[in-house]
Design an enzyme around this catalytic site. Structure first.
Site, PDB file in Angstrom:
ATOM      1  CG  HIS A  90      -6.022   1.419   6.711  1.00 46.44           C
ATOM      2  ND1 HIS A  90      -4.686   1.597   7.017  1.00 46.44           N
ATOM      3  CD2 HIS A  90      -6.283   2.305   5.706  1.00 46.44           C
ATOM      4  CE1 HIS A  90      -4.177   2.548   6.245  1.00 46.44           C
ATOM      5  NE2 HIS A  90      -5.117   2.988   5.432  1.00 46.44           N
TER       6      HIS A  90
ATOM      7  NE  ARG B 132     -13.765   8.918   3.141  1.00 44.99           N
ATOM      8  CZ  ARG B 132     -12.758   8.203   3.618  1.00 44.99           C
ATOM      9  NH1 ARG B 132     -13.000   7.137   4.347  1.00 44.99           N
ATOM     10  NH2 ARG B 132     -11.511   8.547   3.382  1.00 44.99           N
TER      11      ARG B 132
ATOM     12  CG  HIS C 124     -10.584   6.429  -1.982  1.00 47.76           C
ATOM     13  ND1 HIS C 124     -11.186   6.719  -0.779  1.00 47.76           N
ATOM     14  CD2 HIS C 124      -9.312   6.915  -1.885  1.00 47.76           C
ATOM     15  CE1 HIS C 124     -10.327   7.361   0.006  1.00 47.76           C
ATOM     16  NE2 HIS C 124      -9.188   7.493  -0.641  1.00 47.76           N
TER      17      HIS C 124
ATOM     18  CE1 TYR D 184      -5.686  10.822  -3.167  1.00 49.21           C
ATOM     19  CE2 TYR D 184      -5.265   8.563  -2.488  1.00 49.21           C
ATOM     20  CZ  TYR D 184      -5.201   9.923  -2.241  1.00 49.21           C
ATOM     21  OH  TYR D 184      -4.641  10.368  -1.071  1.00 49.21           O
TER      22      TYR D 184
ATOM     23  CD  GLU E 258      -6.808   5.228   7.402  1.00 49.77           C
ATOM     24  OE1 GLU E 258      -7.370   5.393   6.302  1.00 49.77           O
ATOM     25  OE2 GLU E 258      -5.668   5.642   7.654  1.00 49.77           O
TER      26      GLU E 258
ATOM     27  NE  ARG F 192     -10.433  13.845   3.989  1.00 50.00           N
ATOM     28  CZ  ARG F 192     -11.675  13.532   3.617  1.00 50.00           C
ATOM     29  NH1 ARG F 192     -11.917  12.339   3.078  1.00 50.00           N
ATOM     30  NH2 ARG F 192     -12.674  14.361   3.794  1.00 50.00           N
TER      31      ARG F 192
ATOM     32  CG  HIS G 261      -8.158   3.406   1.580  1.00 47.89           C
ATOM     33  ND1 HIS G 261      -8.174   4.440   0.675  1.00 47.89           N
ATOM     34  CD2 HIS G 261      -6.857   3.185   1.888  1.00 47.89           C
ATOM     35  CE1 HIS G 261      -6.934   4.832   0.433  1.00 47.89           C
ATOM     36  NE2 HIS G 261      -6.117   4.086   1.142  1.00 47.89           N
TER      37      HIS G 261
ATOM     38  CD  GLN H 180      -0.785  10.249   1.318  1.00 48.33           C
ATOM     39  OE1 GLN H 180      -0.502   9.599   2.307  1.00 48.33           O
ATOM     40  NE2 GLN H 180      -2.006  10.255   0.792  1.00 48.33           N
TER      41      GLN H 180
ATOM     42  CG  ASP I 166      -1.220   4.485   4.049  1.00 51.90           C
ATOM     43  OD1 ASP I 166      -1.500   5.151   3.046  1.00 51.90           O
ATOM     44  OD2 ASP I 166      -2.023   4.357   4.993  1.00 51.90           O
TER      45      ASP I 166
ATOM     46  CG  HIS J  16      -2.025   1.029   1.099  1.00 54.51           C
ATOM     47  ND1 HIS J  16      -2.985   1.000   0.116  1.00 54.51           N
ATOM     48  CD2 HIS J  16      -2.301   2.138   1.840  1.00 54.51           C
ATOM     49  CE1 HIS J  16      -3.813   2.029   0.263  1.00 54.51           C
ATOM     50  NE2 HIS J  16      -3.411   2.743   1.304  1.00 54.51           N
TER      51      HIS J  16
HETATM   52 ZN   LIG Z   1      -4.071   4.606   1.850  1.00 54.42          ZN
END
Ligand SMILES: [Zn+2]
Length: 449
Positions: free
Chosen positions: A264, A203, A200, A116, A230, A77, A227, A56, A315, A51
């Site tokens: 997760h 949600r 993703h 994404y 989490e 976030r 995901h 990031q 991640d 993952h």
């Molecule tokens: Zn992730």
């Protein structure tokens, strides 16, 4: 064909002494070749990283300052979205290549990229809608790491189906656009590149869209990542709108099996934990990121007791080290239970061996690639540990993996072969200077934007 030997070769089945490995065209062809070139004393299969959100890595360390006494995943976030909004294809390639070099040097030889960041910051597609995906493919090729690229379907901003926010617009695809991206990318598959599906989260993808993607011929044999569970907020929203917990809902409504990786799966009831283990899916655990984001602790003991499959991912890349992921997977349990040596099995009482072997197996399964082993037919991904390290003095097979995972603060990975090529020799990646220089140039320009 080239023959190699190792005094001790580790794999999911345990240690093989005086091992022989023959490699041809990037694959292990037989484990009983001639003596050949000596690899080293301690040799392991490369570790899959199941993952990653590569971009990031460039913001690691920028979200450790309190902005609000109730800082949480959700405030992190917002910082991440602001950062993501400034990254174009060239930036992504520079950041990802640097990250992948760091991964290889740490002993990861394959990465699943949960991707994404598809469109321009205002949400308009690039001239080639696959531009950002191609940047990641190119970065992996440059670094020499195996890649399972998981273009991510992202459609809504919440369980209630609300539209994406301004900052989320560049993530969005409809089902047709998403499937055509997959069809374009799957033509590029090779020994070091696989394409898979990422939904993703519950949600962000409506049920109908999930079903449409999974029913399409293109996705039939692909790995599927999502995901899930989490954050407690996500569990509460799911309960409120679907009258079920996230993992429960997924297991009740979609055909979750060994192709799936649930990333997760932090917040599960005892029943969900047992059902997930029985499904054959992989739990994708990212302990350093989950700690950094304040997610919570996975029910590791119960899950292992039910023979659940797991793998590790870095991640958000607050840390890039399989050693640290596996160590913290165990340490979280020790802190929570005030006991020691939690992650063991009925047949193996070594925590290091139990976790390392599980992560090789589960990581390979989630990657959809023949990796994580040195059996015939596997891709030739090897890690040679630094036999000269004083940490290994007086160690034998029985204590080696535990020492590697729990005792080191310096990198003990000396040489790394990926897809049959030596990408790291004596702790140095073959192209680390020019990849690092391009990364530094990229990061300097961020200050001016
Ligand atoms: Zn992730």
């Amino acid at each position: 064909m080239k023959n190699y030997s190792a005094e001790s070769l580790w794999g999911p089945q345990g240690w093989t002494r005086d091992a022989r490995i023959a490699i041809d065209a990037g694959r292990v062809v037989t484990a009983t070749g001639g003596e050949g070139e000596r690899l080293g004393r301690w040799v392991l299969p490369g570790m899959p990283n199941l993952h990653s959100h590569a971009f990031q890595r460039a913001m690691a360390g920028l979200a450790e300052r309190q902005t609000n006494p109730s800082d949480s995943f959700w405030t992190w976030r917002e910082i991440m979205y602001a950062f993501a909004g400034r990254i174009g294809p060239d930036d992504l390639r520079a950041i990802a290549a640097q990250l992948y070099v760091e991964m290889l040097k740490a002993g990861y030889t394959h990465v699943c990229e949960f991707h994404y960041l598809h469109h321009q910051p205002d949400g308009k597609p690039y001239a080639d809608p696959a531009a950002m995906s191609l940047a990641l493919i190119e970065a992996a090729r440059e670094a020499g790491i195996g890649l399972t690229l998981l273009p991510t379907l992202y459609m809504t901003g919440g369980f209630d189906g609300r539209a994406l926010s301004e900052r989320q617009r560049r993530f969005g695809f409809d089902v047709d656009g998403y499937l055509s991206l997959l069809r374009q990318l799957v033509k590029m598959e090779n020994a070091a590149l696989r394409i898979g599906v990422a939904l993703h989260s519950l949600r962000a993808v409506p049920e109908k869209a999930m079903r449409a993607v999974l029913a399409d011929e293109t996705t039939r044999a692909m790995p599927i990542h999502i995901h899930i569970a989490e954050q407690i907020g996500e569990v509460q929203d799911c309960l409120a709108l679907r009258n079920a917990r996230p993992v429960e809902w997924l297991l009740d409504n979609l055909p979750v099996d060994a192709r799936w990786c649930l990333v997760h799966a932090t917040h599960m009831s005892a029943q969900e934990t047992q059902r997930l283990a029985q499904s054959g899916a992989v739990a994708g655990l990212c302990p350093t990121t989950e700690a950094n984001l304040g997610d919570g602790l996975f029910a590791l003991k119960a899950y292992l007791d039910d023979s659940g499959a797991l793998g590790i991912g870095s991640d958000s890349h607050i840390s890039v080290s399989p050693v640290e992921e596996l160590r913290w997977l165990e340490y979280g349990q020790r802190l929570a239970t005030r006991h020691r040596n939690i992650a063991v099995s009925a047949t193996n009482h070594s925590v290091g061996e139990t976790l390392h072997a599980a992560a090789l197996r589960g990581g390979a399964q989630a990657s959809g690639a023949a990796i994580g082993t040195t059996a015939a037919g596997a891709r030739a991904d090897l890690v040679v540990l630094d036999e000269n390290s004083s940490l290994f003095a007086g160690r034998d097979e029985a204590s080696l993996i535990d020492t590697f995972l729990f005792a080191g603060n310096t990198n003990l990975v000396r040489h790394v072969m990926a897809n049959g090529d030596w990408v790291v020799r004596d702790f140095r990646h073959r192209d680390e200077e020019c990849i690092a220089e391009r990364y530094r140039r990229t990061m300097r320009t961020f200050a001016d934007r």
